[in-house]
Design a protein around this motif. Sequence first.
Motif, PDB file in Angstrom:
ATOM      1  N   GLY A 109       0.801  -1.227   0.000  1.00  0.00           N
ATOM      2  CA  GLY A 109       0.000   0.000   0.000  1.00  0.00           C
ATOM      3  C   GLY A 109       0.830   1.271   0.000  1.00  0.00           C
ATOM      4  N   GLN A 110       2.130   1.169  -0.257  1.00  0.00           N
ATOM      5  CA  GLN A 110       3.005   2.355  -0.213  1.00  0.00           C
ATOM      6  C   GLN A 110       3.472   2.721  -1.619  1.00  0.00           C
ATOM      7  N   THR A 111       4.042   3.912  -1.748  1.00  0.00           N
ATOM      8  CA  THR A 111       4.489   4.368  -3.067  1.00  0.00           C
ATOM      9  C   THR A 111       5.882   4.980  -2.989  1.00  0.00           C
ATOM     10  N   ILE A 112       6.579   4.936  -4.114  1.00  0.00           N
ATOM     11  CA  ILE A 112       7.847   5.667  -4.248  1.00  0.00           C
ATOM     12  C   ILE A 112       7.432   7.103  -4.583  1.00  0.00           C
ATOM     13  N   SER A 113       8.043   8.081  -3.899  1.00  0.00           N
ATOM     14  CA  SER A 113       7.622   9.471  -4.085  1.00  0.00           C
ATOM     15  C   SER A 113       7.957   9.979  -5.487  1.00  0.00           C
ATOM     16  N   LYS A 114       7.171  10.965  -5.935  1.00  0.00           N
ATOM     17  CA  LYS A 114       7.423  11.615  -7.235  1.00  0.00           C
ATOM     18  C   LYS A 114       8.784  12.286  -7.222  1.00  0.00           C
ATOM     19  N   LEU A 141      18.090  12.427   9.030  1.00  0.00           N
ATOM     20  CA  LEU A 141      17.116  11.410   9.431  1.00  0.00           C
ATOM     21  C   LEU A 141      15.992  11.394   8.401  1.00  0.00           C
ATOM     22  N   GLU A 142      15.724  10.213   7.831  1.00  0.00           N
ATOM     23  CA  GLU A 142      14.583  10.063   6.920  1.00  0.00           C
ATOM     24  C   GLU A 142      13.544   9.171   7.594  1.00  0.00           C
ATOM     25  N   ILE A 143      12.296   9.625   7.608  1.00  0.00           N
ATOM     26  CA  ILE A 143      11.218   8.785   8.138  1.00  0.00           C
ATOM     27  C   ILE A 143      10.449   8.238   6.943  1.00  0.00           C
ATOM     28  N   GLY A 144      10.397   6.906   6.817  1.00  0.00           N
ATOM     29  CA  GLY A 144       9.719   6.263   5.697  1.00  0.00           C
ATOM     30  C   GLY A 144      10.691   5.900   4.584  1.00  0.00           C
ATOM     31  N   THR A 145      11.465   4.832   4.818  1.00  0.00           N
ATOM     32  CA  THR A 145      12.455   4.400   3.817  1.00  0.00           C
ATOM     33  C   THR A 145      11.774   3.960   2.530  1.00  0.00           C
ATOM     34  N   GLY A 146      10.617   3.274   2.673  1.00  0.00           N
ATOM     35  CA  GLY A 146       9.953   2.698   1.500  1.00  0.00           C
ATOM     36  C   GLY A 146      10.921   1.787   0.774  1.00  0.00           C
ATOM     37  N   CYS A 147      11.095   2.023  -0.532  1.00  0.00           N
ATOM     38  CA  CYS A 147      11.991   1.171  -1.324  1.00  0.00           C
ATOM     39  C   CYS A 147      13.444   1.638  -1.223  1.00  0.00           C
ATOM     40  N   GLY A 148      13.682   2.816  -0.669  1.00  0.00           N
ATOM     41  CA  GLY A 148      15.065   3.270  -0.464  1.00  0.00           C
ATOM     42  C   GLY A 148      15.566   4.284  -1.483  1.00  0.00           C
ATOM     43  N   TYR A 149      14.705   4.667  -2.451  1.00  0.00           N
ATOM     44  CA  TYR A 149      15.182   5.591  -3.484  1.00  0.00           C
ATOM     45  C   TYR A 149      15.634   6.931  -2.897  1.00  0.00           C
ATOM     46  N   GLN A 150      14.742   7.547  -2.111  1.00  0.00           N
ATOM     47  CA  GLN A 150      15.090   8.867  -1.571  1.00  0.00           C
ATOM     48  C   GLN A 150      16.297   8.789  -0.638  1.00  0.00           C
ATOM     49  N   ALA A 151      16.406   7.659   0.088  1.00  0.00           N
ATOM     50  CA  ALA A 151      17.563   7.474   0.972  1.00  0.00           C
ATOM     51  C   ALA A 151      18.852   7.509   0.151  1.00  0.00           C
ATOM     52  N   ARG A 166       8.678   1.493   9.173  1.00  0.00           N
ATOM     53  CA  ARG A 166       7.888   0.721  10.145  1.00  0.00           C
ATOM     54  C   ARG A 166       7.376  -0.611   9.594  1.00  0.00           C
ATOM     55  N   LEU A 167       7.463  -0.801   8.267  1.00  0.00           N
ATOM     56  CA  LEU A 167       7.004  -2.065   7.672  1.00  0.00           C
ATOM     57  C   LEU A 167       8.211  -2.955   7.376  1.00  0.00           C
ATOM     58  N   LYS A 168       8.258  -4.113   8.057  1.00  0.00           N
ATOM     59  CA  LYS A 168       9.430  -4.978   7.951  1.00  0.00           C
ATOM     60  C   LYS A 168       9.712  -5.405   6.487  1.00  0.00           C
ATOM     61  N   PRO A 169       8.676  -5.809   5.717  1.00  0.00           N
ATOM     62  CA  PRO A 169       8.979  -6.260   4.347  1.00  0.00           C
ATOM     63  C   PRO A 169       9.613  -5.150   3.502  1.00  0.00           C
ATOM     64  N   LEU A 170       9.186  -3.893   3.724  1.00  0.00           N
ATOM     65  CA  LEU A 170       9.779  -2.792   2.954  1.00  0.00           C
ATOM     66  C   LEU A 170      11.188  -2.485   3.438  1.00  0.00           C
ATOM     67  N   HIS A 171      11.388  -2.549   4.750  1.00  0.00           N
ATOM     68  CA  HIS A 171      12.729  -2.342   5.311  1.00  0.00           C
ATOM     69  C   HIS A 171      13.688  -3.373   4.684  1.00  0.00           C
ATOM     70  N   GLY A 191      11.788   0.447  12.572  1.00  0.00           N
ATOM     71  CA  GLY A 191      11.240   1.010  13.802  1.00  0.00           C
ATOM     72  C   GLY A 191      10.134   2.007  13.509  1.00  0.00           C
ATOM     73  N   ASP A 192       9.594   2.589  14.562  1.00  0.00           N
ATOM     74  CA  ASP A 192       8.552   3.606  14.419  1.00  0.00           C
ATOM     75  C   ASP A 192       9.216   4.974  14.316  1.00  0.00           C
ATOM     76  N   GLY A 193       9.208   5.523  13.123  1.00  0.00           N
ATOM     77  CA  GLY A 193       9.876   6.800  12.865  1.00  0.00           C
ATOM     78  C   GLY A 193       9.239   7.973  13.590  1.00  0.00           C
ATOM     79  N   SER A 208      10.464  13.699   6.214  1.00  0.00           N
ATOM     80  CA  SER A 208       9.488  12.621   6.337  1.00  0.00           C
ATOM     81  C   SER A 208       8.807  12.370   4.999  1.00  0.00           C
ATOM     82  N   ALA A 209       8.652  11.090   4.659  1.00  0.00           N
ATOM     83  CA  ALA A 209       7.983  10.709   3.412  1.00  0.00           C
ATOM     84  C   ALA A 209       6.554  10.261   3.693  1.00  0.00           C
ATOM     85  N   ALA A 210       6.064  10.543   4.909  1.00  0.00           N
ATOM     86  CA  ALA A 210       4.686  10.195   5.266  1.00  0.00           C
ATOM     87  C   ALA A 210       4.116  11.346   6.082  1.00  0.00           C
ATOM     88  N   GLY A 211       2.804  11.591   5.919  1.00  0.00           N
ATOM     89  CA  GLY A 211       2.195  12.785   6.523  1.00  0.00           C
ATOM     90  C   GLY A 211       1.265  12.460   7.671  1.00  0.00           C
TER      91      GLY A 211
HETATM   92  N1  SAH Z   1      11.080   7.372   0.769  1.00  0.00           N
HETATM   93  C1  SAH Z   1      10.315   6.601  -0.175  1.00  0.00           C
HETATM   94  C2  SAH Z   1       8.839   6.808  -0.048  1.00  0.00           C
HETATM   95  C3  SAH Z   1       8.243   5.868   0.932  1.00  0.00           C
HETATM   96  S1  SAH Z   1       6.494   6.001   1.123  1.00  0.00           S
HETATM   97  C4  SAH Z   1      10.828   6.910  -1.576  1.00  0.00           C
HETATM   98  O1  SAH Z   1      12.017   6.897  -1.763  1.00  0.00           O
HETATM   99  O2  SAH Z   1      10.092   7.116  -2.494  1.00  0.00           O
HETATM  100  C5  SAH Z   1       6.421   6.377   2.833  1.00  0.00           C
HETATM  101  C6  SAH Z   1       6.865   5.277   3.754  1.00  0.00           C
HETATM  102  O3  SAH Z   1       6.669   5.755   5.094  1.00  0.00           O
HETATM  103  C7  SAH Z   1       6.082   3.970   3.674  1.00  0.00           C
HETATM  104  O4  SAH Z   1       6.945   2.929   3.358  1.00  0.00           O
HETATM  105  C8  SAH Z   1       5.488   3.809   5.072  1.00  0.00           C
HETATM  106  O5  SAH Z   1       5.451   2.467   5.513  1.00  0.00           O
HETATM  107  C9  SAH Z   1       6.443   4.634   5.902  1.00  0.00           C
HETATM  108  N2  SAH Z   1       5.939   5.078   7.201  1.00  0.00           N
HETATM  109  C10 SAH Z   1       4.713   5.537   7.553  1.00  0.00           C
HETATM  110  N3  SAH Z   1       4.685   5.818   8.874  1.00  0.00           N
HETATM  111  C11 SAH Z   1       5.942   5.539   9.371  1.00  0.00           C
HETATM  112  C12 SAH Z   1       6.531   5.598  10.656  1.00  0.00           C
HETATM  113  N4  SAH Z   1       5.851   6.004  11.730  1.00  0.00           N
HETATM  114  N5  SAH Z   1       7.828   5.236  10.790  1.00  0.00           N
HETATM  115  C13 SAH Z   1       8.539   4.804   9.720  1.00  0.00           C
HETATM  116  N6  SAH Z   1       8.030   4.703   8.484  1.00  0.00           N
HETATM  117  C14 SAH Z   1       6.735   5.059   8.302  1.00  0.00           C
END
Ligand code: SAH
Length: 271
Positions: A109-114, A141-151, A166-171, A191-193, A208-211
């Motif tokens: 249910g997650q997306t790689i950011s534009k 510090l990046e919150i929301g690694t997702g697939c790792g592109y932005q990292a 926070r999602l193990k399979p995505l980590h 972990g919980d970002g 942060s990549a999540a709102g």
């Molecule tokens: N950075 C990514 C975009 C990831 S989408 C890119 O390169 O495009 C946002 C991610 O934030 C999702 O994987 C989602 O699981 C994660 N997320 C949401 N809440 C979070 C939290 N509290 N801690 C860590 N990750 C979180």
Amino acid sequence: MTTPERPRPKFPLKLDGLVASGGARKTTLLRPQAPLQQAAVDSARAVRPSGLGLDSGDVRQRMVSRLQAAGLRHELVIAALNKVQRHLFVDTALAIQAYEDTSLPIGHGQTISKPSVVARMIELLMAGANARARQSLGQTLEIGTGCGYQAAVLAQLSRQVMSVERLKPLHDKARELLAPLRLTNIRLVYGDGMRGHAPNAPYDSIISAAGGEALPDAWLEQLAVGGRLVAPVHDAGGRQQVLVVVDRTETGYVRSVHEAVNFVPLKSGMD
Ligand code: SAH
């Protein structure tokens, strides 16, 4: 009333000569072979070392040129975006769209950011006091690694990147996708970002990549003096997300609100 006799067609019919129904009065020519001709021209032009042609820096440079035309200015951000191969972070079936300015599904249910949003947020970070002085995002510090592109993009511009998911399979997926890039300055944290990542604080840059509904206190506490935070946050009415920038100064925090954005929700806890 008599219908004038139509001239008998000569076979084989030339495809370019066919007219749309309605006969001579309608002038639209059907050119079914035109897309094929265009495809042949495109493929002759493409450099395709990997079959898709996406390894070529040209495709990426075109994406970055479009971002520049839309207002991206910072030379270091431009260079970082030119360097990271976005197609390596999405499924093969979607790789062909990797250099369009679009967010794409990455599973769970997650997306790689534009790319334009990644560029905009990192450009905002580069304008923070510490980043401007050092021409580097410093400790990030990046919150929301997702697939790792932005990292991977952040790693080009930072001393060290701590990226929390926070999602193990995505980590796990991000770890796998980033491994071949051998970026020694990224640490992936499961972990919980919303709690930030205290062991490596303070941070010069937090992104942060999540709102969420509000900025977690932990982020503000873990921001260095001279540091800058960029995150999507729901506006007062809760109807839309806006980009919020917070600068930490010697005397406190200065907050500014920017354009509307659309990020996946920031959730607490881990799955
Ligand atoms: N950075 C990514 C975009 C990831 S989408 C890119 O390169 O495009 C946002 C991610 O934030 C999702 O994987 C989602 O699981 C994660 N997320 C949401 N809440 C979070 C939290 N509290 N801690 C860590 N990750 C979180």
